[in-house]
Design an enzyme around this catalytic site. Sequence first.
Site, mmCIF file in Angstrom:
data_model
loop_
_atom_site.group_PDB
_atom_site.id
_atom_site.type_symbol
_atom_site.label_atom_id
_atom_site.label_comp_id
_atom_site.label_asym_id
_atom_site.label_seq_id
_atom_site.Cartn_x
_atom_site.Cartn_y
_atom_site.Cartn_z
ATOM 1 N N ALA A 14 7.538 1.602 -2.457
ATOM 2 C CA ALA A 14 8.598 0.748 -3.003
ATOM 3 C C ALA A 14 9.458 0.083 -1.941
ATOM 4 O O ALA A 14 10.365 -0.672 -2.268
ATOM 5 C CB ALA A 14 9.489 1.574 -3.930
ATOM 6 N N ASP A 63 5.594 10.744 2.002
ATOM 7 C CA ASP A 63 4.285 10.241 2.388
ATOM 8 C C ASP A 63 3.299 10.730 1.337
ATOM 9 O O ASP A 63 3.045 11.927 1.224
ATOM 10 C CB ASP A 63 3.905 10.777 3.777
ATOM 11 C CG ASP A 63 2.563 10.242 4.259
ATOM 12 O OD1 ASP A 63 1.837 9.627 3.464
ATOM 13 O OD2 ASP A 63 2.236 10.463 5.442
ATOM 14 N N VAL A 64 2.746 9.810 0.543
ATOM 15 C CA VAL A 64 1.884 10.208 -0.569
ATOM 16 C C VAL A 64 0.614 10.908 -0.106
ATOM 17 O O VAL A 64 -0.076 11.538 -0.909
ATOM 18 C CB VAL A 64 1.518 8.996 -1.464
ATOM 19 C CG1 VAL A 64 2.764 8.390 -2.092
ATOM 20 C CG2 VAL A 64 0.731 7.948 -0.687
ATOM 21 N N SER A 143 -7.234 -4.228 -6.522
ATOM 22 C CA SER A 143 -7.446 -5.432 -5.724
ATOM 23 C C SER A 143 -8.734 -6.117 -6.155
ATOM 24 O O SER A 143 -9.656 -5.462 -6.666
ATOM 25 C CB SER A 143 -7.539 -5.072 -4.237
ATOM 26 O OG SER A 143 -7.946 -6.185 -3.467
ATOM 27 N N TYR A 156 -12.071 -0.537 3.143
ATOM 28 C CA TYR A 156 -10.974 -0.958 2.266
ATOM 29 C C TYR A 156 -11.511 -1.306 0.883
ATOM 30 O O TYR A 156 -10.972 -0.865 -0.139
ATOM 31 C CB TYR A 156 -10.223 -2.155 2.851
ATOM 32 C CG TYR A 156 -9.165 -2.691 1.905
ATOM 33 C CD1 TYR A 156 -8.022 -1.941 1.626
ATOM 34 C CD2 TYR A 156 -9.327 -3.913 1.260
ATOM 35 C CE1 TYR A 156 -7.063 -2.405 0.729
ATOM 36 C CE2 TYR A 156 -8.372 -4.384 0.371
ATOM 37 C CZ TYR A 156 -7.242 -3.632 0.113
ATOM 38 O OH TYR A 156 -6.300 -4.078 -0.788
ATOM 39 N N GLY A 187 -5.553 -10.834 -5.938
ATOM 40 C CA GLY A 187 -6.225 -11.368 -4.764
ATOM 41 C C GLY A 187 -5.232 -11.467 -3.630
ATOM 42 O O GLY A 187 -4.486 -10.526 -3.356
ATOM 43 N N PHE A 193 1.103 -7.042 3.930
ATOM 44 C CA PHE A 193 -0.262 -6.510 3.872
ATOM 45 C C PHE A 193 -1.080 -6.874 5.120
ATOM 46 O O PHE A 193 -1.679 -6.006 5.764
ATOM 47 C CB PHE A 193 -0.958 -7.039 2.611
ATOM 48 C CG PHE A 193 -2.400 -6.639 2.479
ATOM 49 C CD1 PHE A 193 -2.745 -5.428 1.887
ATOM 50 C CD2 PHE A 193 -3.420 -7.453 2.936
ATOM 51 C CE1 PHE A 193 -4.076 -5.048 1.753
ATOM 52 C CE2 PHE A 193 -4.754 -7.086 2.815
ATOM 53 C CZ PHE A 193 -5.071 -5.883 2.220
#
Length: 257
Positions: A14, A63-64, A143, A156, A187, A193
């Site tokens: 977030a 930290d997930v 994605s 990825y 997209g 990113f």
Amino acid sequence: MASIQDQIVLITGASSGIGAACARAFAQGGAKLVLVARRLERLEELAQELKQYGTQVYCLQLDVCDRTFVKSALRSLPEPWHNIDILINNAGLSRGLDKFYTADIQDWEEMIDTNIKGLLYITRLLAPKMVERGRGHIINIGSIAGHQTYPGGNVYCATKAAVKALSEGMKMDLLGTPVRVTSVDPGMVKTEFSQVRFHGDVERANKVYQGITPLSAEDVAEIVYFCTTRPPHVNISELIVLATDQASATLVHRYTE
């Protein structure tokens, strides 16, 4: 349109990009927010900004990828924040754009740990409570890379294909409960990113969006918000959203002056 007033929304990743944009969208809708990210100072700045909407915000530095810490942190949420109504699994990243046989294996580890394991750790802890309470919505940010592989995307793309499969599997396993599952698969979105992908190389990152009008984080946040505000009997299972200048994972029209 269903109201999300006073519902508790937990957003991972977030601190920037789509996650921060979702926080703004849901704050304006009257939701209460649990903001999760590694960068606490960014979360606190965002929480300060969101005060203008009169929403309640709880910042959680997390930290997930750390399963033990995820478990202890979520179980120790203060009592008013226990019952998460909407989970937005946004934390994710790409590292590198190399051929698989020359790629940095540490980049692979980071993508797999964040994009797959992090999503699983968070969802596994929160989904049972949603089932128990008879309400909830899980939004996974996937994605176009999960649908179409592109050169240099190898791992990825594999992680986002996993998000697609997990979203489908969650929906099947939750069938018979009121808990909804949605995968929002964008997209090209102009956020941090590409800077993350290229390890902070801003010039290279900017070239990704040169000559096109990409999606914004706010575009995606509006779609996420739309999905969560449908009537309870409506579940938008999967949604692919591309910029008008993008036709597929590899086909992009660039304007020249």
